[in-house]
Design a protein around this motif. Structure first.
Motif, PDB file in Angstrom:
ATOM      1  N   SER A 184       0.075  16.378   2.914  1.00  0.00           N
ATOM      2  CA  SER A 184      -0.435  16.838   1.713  1.00  0.00           C
ATOM      3  C   SER A 184       0.349  16.846   0.732  1.00  0.00           C
ATOM      4  O   SER A 184       1.658  17.052   0.703  1.00  0.00           O
ATOM      5  CB  SER A 184      -0.850  18.198   1.975  1.00  0.00           C
ATOM      6  OG  SER A 184      -1.683  18.861   0.650  1.00  0.00           O
ATOM      7  N   VAL A 185      -0.257  16.203  -0.430  1.00  0.00           N
ATOM      8  CA  VAL A 185       0.612  15.761  -1.598  1.00  0.00           C
ATOM      9  C   VAL A 185      -0.046  16.082  -2.836  1.00  0.00           C
ATOM     10  O   VAL A 185      -1.480  15.982  -3.154  1.00  0.00           O
ATOM     11  CB  VAL A 185       0.633  14.129  -1.788  1.00  0.00           C
ATOM     12  CG1 VAL A 185       1.592  13.849  -2.967  1.00  0.00           C
ATOM     13  CG2 VAL A 185       1.494  13.557  -0.502  1.00  0.00           C
ATOM     14  N   ILE A 244       0.854  -1.320  -0.102  1.00  0.00           N
ATOM     15  CA  ILE A 244      -0.143  -0.152   0.026  1.00  0.00           C
ATOM     16  C   ILE A 244       0.701   1.145  -0.073  1.00  0.00           C
ATOM     17  O   ILE A 244       1.794   1.450   0.560  1.00  0.00           O
ATOM     18  CB  ILE A 244      -0.924   0.043   1.123  1.00  0.00           C
ATOM     19  CG1 ILE A 244      -1.387   1.277   1.328  1.00  0.00           C
ATOM     20  CG2 ILE A 244      -0.337  -0.509   2.350  1.00  0.00           C
ATOM     21  CD1 ILE A 244      -2.385   1.484   2.595  1.00  0.00           C
ATOM     22  N   PHE A 245       0.287   2.296  -0.631  1.00  0.00           N
ATOM     23  CA  PHE A 245       1.020   3.535  -0.428  1.00  0.00           C
ATOM     24  C   PHE A 245      -0.230   4.586  -0.655  1.00  0.00           C
ATOM     25  O   PHE A 245      -0.872   4.533   0.166  1.00  0.00           O
ATOM     26  CB  PHE A 245       1.845   4.086  -1.434  1.00  0.00           C
ATOM     27  CG  PHE A 245       2.332   5.381  -1.367  1.00  0.00           C
ATOM     28  CD1 PHE A 245       1.333   6.512  -1.564  1.00  0.00           C
ATOM     29  CD2 PHE A 245       3.566   5.795  -0.947  1.00  0.00           C
ATOM     30  CE1 PHE A 245       1.882   7.692  -1.415  1.00  0.00           C
ATOM     31  CE2 PHE A 245       3.815   7.069  -0.839  1.00  0.00           C
ATOM     32  CZ  PHE A 245       3.167   8.001  -0.806  1.00  0.00           C
ATOM     33  N   VAL A 246      -0.917   5.100  -1.230  1.00  0.00           N
ATOM     34  CA  VAL A 246      -2.250   5.644  -0.884  1.00  0.00           C
ATOM     35  C   VAL A 246      -3.110   5.873  -2.203  1.00  0.00           C
ATOM     36  O   VAL A 246      -2.586   6.913  -2.680  1.00  0.00           O
ATOM     37  CB  VAL A 246      -2.164   6.811  -0.105  1.00  0.00           C
ATOM     38  CG1 VAL A 246      -3.300   7.186   0.181  1.00  0.00           C
ATOM     39  CG2 VAL A 246      -1.143   6.558   1.058  1.00  0.00           C
ATOM     40  N   LEU A 248      -3.925  15.528  -2.561  1.00  0.00           N
ATOM     41  CA  LEU A 248      -4.439  14.743  -1.491  1.00  0.00           C
ATOM     42  C   LEU A 248      -3.690  14.746  -0.335  1.00  0.00           C
ATOM     43  O   LEU A 248      -2.597  15.101  -0.346  1.00  0.00           O
ATOM     44  CB  LEU A 248      -4.639  13.413  -2.078  1.00  0.00           C
ATOM     45  CG  LEU A 248      -5.442  13.130  -3.287  1.00  0.00           C
ATOM     46  CD1 LEU A 248      -4.757  11.921  -4.326  1.00  0.00           C
ATOM     47  CD2 LEU A 248      -6.721  12.928  -3.242  1.00  0.00           C
ATOM     48  N   SER A 249      -4.358  14.223   0.972  1.00  0.00           N
ATOM     49  CA  SER A 249      -3.704  14.048   2.104  1.00  0.00           C
ATOM     50  C   SER A 249      -3.952  12.803   2.526  1.00  0.00           C
ATOM     51  O   SER A 249      -4.665  12.023   2.370  1.00  0.00           O
ATOM     52  CB  SER A 249      -4.410  15.026   3.167  1.00  0.00           C
ATOM     53  OG  SER A 249      -5.749  14.955   3.366  1.00  0.00           O
ATOM     54  N   GLY A 250      -2.603  12.306   3.284  1.00  0.00           N
ATOM     55  CA  GLY A 250      -2.630  11.111   3.885  1.00  0.00           C
ATOM     56  C   GLY A 250      -3.154  11.207   5.527  1.00  0.00           C
ATOM     57  O   GLY A 250      -3.371  12.033   6.116  1.00  0.00           O
ATOM     58  N   TRP A 251      -3.112   9.799   6.099  1.00  0.00           N
ATOM     59  CA  TRP A 251      -3.612  10.001   7.387  1.00  0.00           C
ATOM     60  C   TRP A 251      -2.779  10.543   8.612  1.00  0.00           C
ATOM     61  O   TRP A 251      -3.115  10.575   9.642  1.00  0.00           O
ATOM     62  CB  TRP A 251      -4.130   8.448   7.697  1.00  0.00           C
ATOM     63  CG  TRP A 251      -3.013   7.562   7.682  1.00  0.00           C
ATOM     64  CD1 TRP A 251      -3.174   6.509   6.580  1.00  0.00           C
ATOM     65  CD2 TRP A 251      -2.154   6.956   8.504  1.00  0.00           C
ATOM     66  NE1 TRP A 251      -1.907   5.780   6.618  1.00  0.00           N
ATOM     67  CE2 TRP A 251      -1.286   6.059   7.748  1.00  0.00           C
ATOM     68  CE3 TRP A 251      -1.137   7.720   9.300  1.00  0.00           C
ATOM     69  CZ2 TRP A 251       0.117   5.556   7.950  1.00  0.00           C
ATOM     70  CZ3 TRP A 251      -0.041   7.254   9.768  1.00  0.00           C
ATOM     71  CH2 TRP A 251       0.554   6.040   9.336  1.00  0.00           C
ATOM     72  N   LEU A 254      -3.083   7.915   0.746  1.00  0.00           N
ATOM     73  CA  LEU A 254      -3.988   9.258   0.504  1.00  0.00           C
ATOM     74  C   LEU A 254      -5.224   9.073   0.564  1.00  0.00           C
ATOM     75  O   LEU A 254      -5.687   7.897  -0.129  1.00  0.00           O
ATOM     76  CB  LEU A 254      -3.390   9.823  -0.746  1.00  0.00           C
ATOM     77  CG  LEU A 254      -1.752  10.152  -0.869  1.00  0.00           C
ATOM     78  CD1 LEU A 254      -1.576  10.626  -2.174  1.00  0.00           C
ATOM     79  CD2 LEU A 254      -1.286  10.954   0.266  1.00  0.00           C
ATOM     80  N   HIS A 255      -6.028   9.882   1.000  1.00  0.00           N
ATOM     81  CA  HIS A 255      -7.468   9.646   1.013  1.00  0.00           C
ATOM     82  C   HIS A 255      -8.356  10.286  -0.228  1.00  0.00           C
ATOM     83  O   HIS A 255      -8.224  11.585  -0.535  1.00  0.00           O
ATOM     84  CB  HIS A 255      -8.189  10.454   2.225  1.00  0.00           C
ATOM     85  CG  HIS A 255      -9.823  10.307   2.405  1.00  0.00           C
ATOM     86  ND1 HIS A 255     -10.463  11.240   3.014  1.00  0.00           N
ATOM     87  CD2 HIS A 255     -10.417   9.240   1.990  1.00  0.00           C
ATOM     88  CE1 HIS A 255     -11.653  10.893   3.068  1.00  0.00           C
ATOM     89  NE2 HIS A 255     -11.666   9.777   2.557  1.00  0.00           N
TER      90      HIS A 255
END
Length: 272
Positions: free
Chosen positions: A118-119, A30-32, A111-114, A189-190
């Protein structure tokens, strides 16, 4: 900018060390970025190669087939038939051909991760190729197998010159649970409401016969934070520095996923 790995904690490192001392039946990754399902046969650009892996790291396809075979003994035949028909219904929509393909321009998004990071996707691919991968959710055993397998291939992906970017429609707190449960160093990433997946043409409506299982048994609304009965294909793309898609794996069958070895070869081709 490196957005792929989160800092491992001592407990996670200890669990991973312990796992290395025994045979692991399945691999996850997984990465997102999440997408789900795909068709029985990938598009021409996403066909599997004959690449083999070491005995210690069985091919992802073998692990997925083993999981599917095990389900035969615990899932009633009529239920399995219902899911098989649902896969064909999704395939019949033509989503595998209408989604973004090799040669198409990639869709940018922030997008942002948990972990709160922010990416911006374009900033990543401008630095070098990225592997963009969707997983449906931690409730999906095939997604977990794929995530673990991709993490095992992380060093090879990075050595080939790419970053792995994983998207998922599940809520950040659920994505963190998925990472913790599977001892993953990747921060997903969500993809809220599968917005990015929709831009890529990857989202499909769940066929009516399987909605009760996803809604009531798998608790999809609790994972995604909404009542939408839809999912993305478990798609994988390689995007080069110009923002063009150079590899695409699209399959309506959620039990089929991109082989890490094929992805690595696609990355090498993208950096030439």
């Amino acid at each position: 900018m490196n957005v792929i790995r989160c800092k491992p904690n001592p407990q996670t490192s200890k669990r991973r060390k312990d796992m290395n001392t025994r045979t692991i039946p399945f691999a996850f990754t997984i990465f997102v970025v999440v997408v789900s399902g795909c068709s029985e046969s990938a598009s021409p650009e996403g066909e599997h190669s004959d690449t083999t892996q070491t005995e210690e790291t069985p091919m992802l396809s073998e692990q997925l087939e083993e999981k599917a075979a095990a389900s035969v003994t615990r899932i009633p035949a009529d239920v399995r038939q219902t899911y098989a028909e649902a896969v064909e219904t999704v395939r019949g929509t033509g989503i595998e051909k209408s989604a973004k393909q090799v040669g198409d321009a990639a869709i940018d998004a922030e997008l942002s991760g948990w972990d709160g990071s922010s990416v911006k996707l374009s900033e990543l691919w401008q630095e070098g190729p990225i592997v963009l991968m969707w997983y449906r959710g931690g409730w999906c055993p095939y997604c977990n197998i794929q995530l673990r397998a991709m993490q095992q291939s992380m060093d090879k992906i990075e050595d080939a010159g790419a970053k792995l970017v994983v998207l998922t429609p599940e809520l950040p707190e659920k994505a963190k649970e998925t990472a913790d449960t599977n001892d993953l160093d990747i921060v997903a990433l969500h993809d809220k409401g599968s917005a990015v997946a929709k831009d890529y043409g990857l989202v499909f409506q769940l066929p009516e016969p399987i909605i009760p299982a996803y809604r009531d048994k798998l608790k999809l609304p609790e994972y995604n934070g909404d009542d939408a009965m839809e999912l993305p294909l478990a798609a994988t793309y390689v995007i080069d520095q110009s923002g063009k898609i150079t590899y695409a794996f699209l399959d309506a069958d959620y039990k089929k996923r991109a082989e890490p070895a094929d992805v690595i070869e696609a990355v090498k081709a993208a950096v030439q």
